[in-house]
Design a protein around this motif. Sequence first.
Motif, PDB file in Angstrom:
ATOM      1  N   LYS A   1       0.826  -1.209   0.000  1.00  0.00           N
ATOM      2  CA  LYS A   1       0.000   0.000   0.000  1.00  0.00           C
ATOM      3  C   LYS A   1       0.859   1.258   0.000  1.00  0.00           C
ATOM      4  O   LYS A   1       0.570   2.227  -0.704  1.00  0.00           O
ATOM      5  CB  LYS A   1      -0.903  -0.016   1.237  1.00  0.00           C
ATOM      6  CG  LYS A   1      -1.691   1.275   1.443  1.00  0.00           C
ATOM      7  CD  LYS A   1      -2.441   1.220   2.760  1.00  0.00           C
ATOM      8  CE  LYS A   1      -3.083   2.564   3.071  1.00  0.00           C
ATOM      9  NZ  LYS A   1      -3.749   2.568   4.392  1.00  0.00           N
ATOM     10  N   ILE A   2       1.942   1.241   0.776  1.00  0.00           N
ATOM     11  CA  ILE A   2       2.768   2.427   0.932  1.00  0.00           C
ATOM     12  C   ILE A   2       3.714   2.629  -0.253  1.00  0.00           C
ATOM     13  O   ILE A   2       3.920   3.737  -0.718  1.00  0.00           O
ATOM     14  CB  ILE A   2       3.586   2.342   2.238  1.00  0.00           C
ATOM     15  CG1 ILE A   2       2.648   2.286   3.441  1.00  0.00           C
ATOM     16  CG2 ILE A   2       4.543   3.521   2.363  1.00  0.00           C
ATOM     17  CD1 ILE A   2       1.799   3.519   3.623  1.00  0.00           C
ATOM     18  N   TYR A   3       4.282   1.540  -0.770  1.00  0.00           N
ATOM     19  CA  TYR A   3       5.399   1.673  -1.694  1.00  0.00           C
ATOM     20  C   TYR A   3       5.096   1.322  -3.150  1.00  0.00           C
ATOM     21  O   TYR A   3       5.912   1.579  -4.011  1.00  0.00           O
ATOM     22  CB  TYR A   3       6.578   0.807  -1.225  1.00  0.00           C
ATOM     23  CG  TYR A   3       7.151   1.276   0.082  1.00  0.00           C
ATOM     24  CD1 TYR A   3       7.808   2.492   0.177  1.00  0.00           C
ATOM     25  CD2 TYR A   3       7.025   0.510   1.232  1.00  0.00           C
ATOM     26  CE1 TYR A   3       8.322   2.938   1.371  1.00  0.00           C
ATOM     27  CE2 TYR A   3       7.544   0.952   2.437  1.00  0.00           C
ATOM     28  CZ  TYR A   3       8.190   2.161   2.502  1.00  0.00           C
ATOM     29  OH  TYR A   3       8.697   2.593   3.681  1.00  0.00           O
TER      30      TYR A   3
ATOM     31  N   TYR B   1       4.034  14.648  -0.194  1.00  0.00           N
ATOM     32  CA  TYR B   1       2.925  13.699  -0.147  1.00  0.00           C
ATOM     33  C   TYR B   1       1.971  13.768  -1.331  1.00  0.00           C
ATOM     34  O   TYR B   1       0.888  13.210  -1.280  1.00  0.00           O
ATOM     35  CB  TYR B   1       2.140  13.886   1.162  1.00  0.00           C
ATOM     36  CG  TYR B   1       3.020  13.814   2.377  1.00  0.00           C
ATOM     37  CD1 TYR B   1       3.695  12.648   2.700  1.00  0.00           C
ATOM     38  CD2 TYR B   1       3.221  14.935   3.189  1.00  0.00           C
ATOM     39  CE1 TYR B   1       4.530  12.579   3.798  1.00  0.00           C
ATOM     40  CE2 TYR B   1       4.055  14.873   4.295  1.00  0.00           C
ATOM     41  CZ  TYR B   1       4.703  13.692   4.594  1.00  0.00           C
ATOM     42  OH  TYR B   1       5.527  13.631   5.679  1.00  0.00           O
ATOM     43  N   ARG B   2       2.333  14.443  -2.380  1.00  0.00           N
ATOM     44  CA  ARG B   2       1.518  14.464  -3.595  1.00  0.00           C
ATOM     45  C   ARG B   2       2.403  14.629  -4.818  1.00  0.00           C
ATOM     46  O   ARG B   2       3.553  15.068  -4.710  1.00  0.00           O
ATOM     47  CB  ARG B   2       0.462  15.559  -3.530  1.00  0.00           C
ATOM     48  CG  ARG B   2       0.976  16.916  -3.137  1.00  0.00           C
ATOM     49  CD  ARG B   2      -0.116  17.956  -3.117  1.00  0.00           C
ATOM     50  NE  ARG B   2      -0.193  18.686  -1.879  1.00  0.00           N
ATOM     51  CZ  ARG B   2      -0.625  19.940  -1.774  1.00  0.00           C
ATOM     52  NH1 ARG B   2      -1.039  20.565  -2.865  1.00  0.00           N
ATOM     53  NH2 ARG B   2      -0.681  20.557  -0.621  1.00  0.00           N
TER      54      ARG B   2
ATOM     55  N   GLN C   1       2.484   6.261   9.085  1.00  0.00           N
ATOM     56  CA  GLN C   1       2.802   5.735   7.761  1.00  0.00           C
ATOM     57  C   GLN C   1       2.065   6.483   6.650  1.00  0.00           C
ATOM     58  O   GLN C   1       1.232   5.915   5.955  1.00  0.00           O
ATOM     59  CB  GLN C   1       2.472   4.244   7.713  1.00  0.00           C
ATOM     60  CG  GLN C   1       3.489   3.361   8.393  1.00  0.00           C
ATOM     61  CD  GLN C   1       4.825   3.371   7.676  1.00  0.00           C
ATOM     62  OE1 GLN C   1       5.676   4.191   7.974  1.00  0.00           O
ATOM     63  NE2 GLN C   1       5.022   2.472   6.757  1.00  0.00           N
ATOM     64  N   SER C   2       2.361   7.731   6.491  1.00  0.00           N
ATOM     65  CA  SER C   2       1.824   8.495   5.378  1.00  0.00           C
ATOM     66  C   SER C   2       2.521   8.071   4.092  1.00  0.00           C
ATOM     67  O   SER C   2       3.664   7.607   4.111  1.00  0.00           O
ATOM     68  CB  SER C   2       2.015   9.991   5.616  1.00  0.00           C
ATOM     69  OG  SER C   2       1.387  10.401   6.817  1.00  0.00           O
TER      70      SER C   2
ATOM     71  N   ALA D   1      -2.867  14.093  -0.896  1.00  0.00           N
ATOM     72  CA  ALA D   1      -2.021  13.514   0.151  1.00  0.00           C
ATOM     73  C   ALA D   1      -2.762  12.445   0.949  1.00  0.00           C
ATOM     74  O   ALA D   1      -3.913  12.630   1.343  1.00  0.00           O
ATOM     75  CB  ALA D   1      -1.537  14.615   1.087  1.00  0.00           C
ATOM     76  N   ILE D   2      -2.084  11.309   1.148  1.00  0.00           N
ATOM     77  CA  ILE D   2      -2.605  10.222   1.993  1.00  0.00           C
ATOM     78  C   ILE D   2      -1.818  10.269   3.289  1.00  0.00           C
ATOM     79  O   ILE D   2      -0.681   9.810   3.365  1.00  0.00           O
ATOM     80  CB  ILE D   2      -2.451   8.859   1.296  1.00  0.00           C
ATOM     81  CG1 ILE D   2      -3.171   8.870  -0.057  1.00  0.00           C
ATOM     82  CG2 ILE D   2      -2.996   7.749   2.167  1.00  0.00           C
ATOM     83  CD1 ILE D   2      -2.926   7.625  -0.891  1.00  0.00           C
TER      84      ILE D   2
END
Length: 503
Positions: free
Chosen positions: A178-180, A367-368, A410-411, A393-394
Motif C-alpha cells: 500500500k505504501i510503496y 505527499y503528492r 505511515q503516510s 495527500a494520503i
Amino acid sequence: MVLNETYRKLIINIISLLFILLFVYAALSKLLDYETFQIQLAQSPLLSAYAGIVSVLVPSIEILLAVLLVIPRFRFPALIGCFWLMVMFTAYIVIILNFSDFVPCSCGGVLEKLSWTEHLFFNISFIILAVVGILLESQLPRSGKLMTSNKVVFFALLIIAASATLMLTVLFISSEKKIYRNEAFQRKYLPRAAEYLGDYELGSNTYYLAGFKDSVIYIGNFHAPLYLKTIDVSLRHIEDFPVTISNLELPYRRARIMVEPPFFFVGDGTVPVLFRGKTNDWQATLFSYDEAYFKQFEIADSTHIGLAGISAITSTTNLGLITKATAQDTVIFNDKIITKQFDGIFDSDGLLLWNYAHKKFIYTYFYRNSYEVTDENLNYKYSGKTIDTVSKAILDIAHHSKKDQYKRGQSVTVNRLTATYGDYLYINSDRLGRFEDKTATDSASIIDVYNIVTNSYEFSFYLYHQENKKLDGFRIYKDILIALVDGKLWIYKLKPENFNPQL
C-alpha cells in the motif's frame, strides 16, 4: 533429573505469576494512557489500519490471560495463549527492526525505557518461560493420565509460532504494498546513467550535505553545528574546520550551514536569524534577524534567501524571500504558491530548491505528485506533475491532545528528496511503479528526472550504494552527482549522452 509433581507445580506457579504481573502491568499501562497507545498503533507500519480494534483487543487479551492463569483448570490453555501472544509481539519487533523503513514508538510504562532490541530479548525470555510452563503443565496428571508427550507439545507449539509469524508477515506485506507500490504509472529507466567514481566513509550518519560547487563538497554535522568538512570529488583532499558566527547567545536548536561559494550562511529557523560570511575566512556576521521563522532556507545569491515556513497569518505552509540588496532589508511572503488540501501544514510539507540556471525557486511536495515553480521574486510560474498518480495527500497524522502534539505515521511519501541543476529537477522516490522489482531498491535509490523547461518527465535511473540503506541527500553540479547514504559519501558521474549538453 526428572522433576517430581511438587517442583513442577512450583515452577509452573512462578512462571504463571510472572506472566500475570507482566500482562496486568502492560494492560494497565495501555489503558491508563489509552490515547498514547492508540497513537503508537496508528503509526505502526503493520497495524495502522487496525489501530482501533487492536487498541482494545491487546489489553483485553492480556487481562483475560492473566485471569485464566489464576485458575488451575485453565492454566494450560492460558500458557499456550501466553506463548502465542509473545510470539506475535516478537515477530512484530523482528519485522520492524529488519524489514520496515519506519520504526514507531515503543509501548508505555517501564517497558518504554527498553530499546527495540532489548525488548526483543525480553520477549524471547518470556517465550522460553511459556514453553517451559507448557511442557511442565502437560506432564501433570489429568484424570489419572499424562496429558500428552513432549514431542506432540513441541510440534503444536511450532505450528502456533509459525501461524503467528505468518499472520504478521501477511500484514506487513499488505501494508508495504500500500505504501510503496503504485501500478498506475510506469518509469522509463536508462541503464548506467550514473557512473560510480568513488566513495568515502564519514563514520557517522549525523552528516548532511551543506553545499557542492567547483569540485568541492561541503559537509555539515547536526551534532557539531558550527563545524564543516570539505572533500574534493577526487576524495584526496579532506579538511575539517570550525565556522564562527557573531552571536552565540541565542537559543539555537537546529542551526544549519549552507554554502554557495564565495559565501556561506548559517540559519536556525526556530530562531528567526540568518548569518552570512565568506568562504575565505568562514566568519559569519548577522544577515537577518527577527524577520521570519522558517523550516528551510535556500540560497539564491549572496543577497537573496528563499524561505519555506508557516505563515503567521494563515497558519499554513508558505514561501518567503529575504533580500538585502540595500541597507534596508526587504522581506516578502507569498501565501498563494503552496496549495492547501487538508490542514495546510502536513499535507503541503515539502522541499525548497533554487535553480541557478533558470533563476527559479522550486518547491516539491512530499505527499503528492506535484511541485511549484516561481521566479526569483516568488511570482508563480507554473505547477509541475511527477509520474506518481497520488494527487491528494494520503496522511496518517495523530494528535495527542494531552501533549498537544502531532505525530506522523505511515503516510504515503511520493517525493522523498530533491536536487536541481541546469534544465532538470531530480526527485528520489521510494514508490514502485508497474513491473518494478522491490529487490532492485535493496542496494539502490530511484532517481526520477524532470525537465523544468518543458515541464515534462524525462527518464529514471538507479543510484547504486550500500545494501539496505536509504539515500539521505544528494546534490548535482555540472556532470557530478554526490550522494549521502547512512554516513557514506558516494560520487557519480552523469553520462553526458543522457543529459542536456548544458551540463
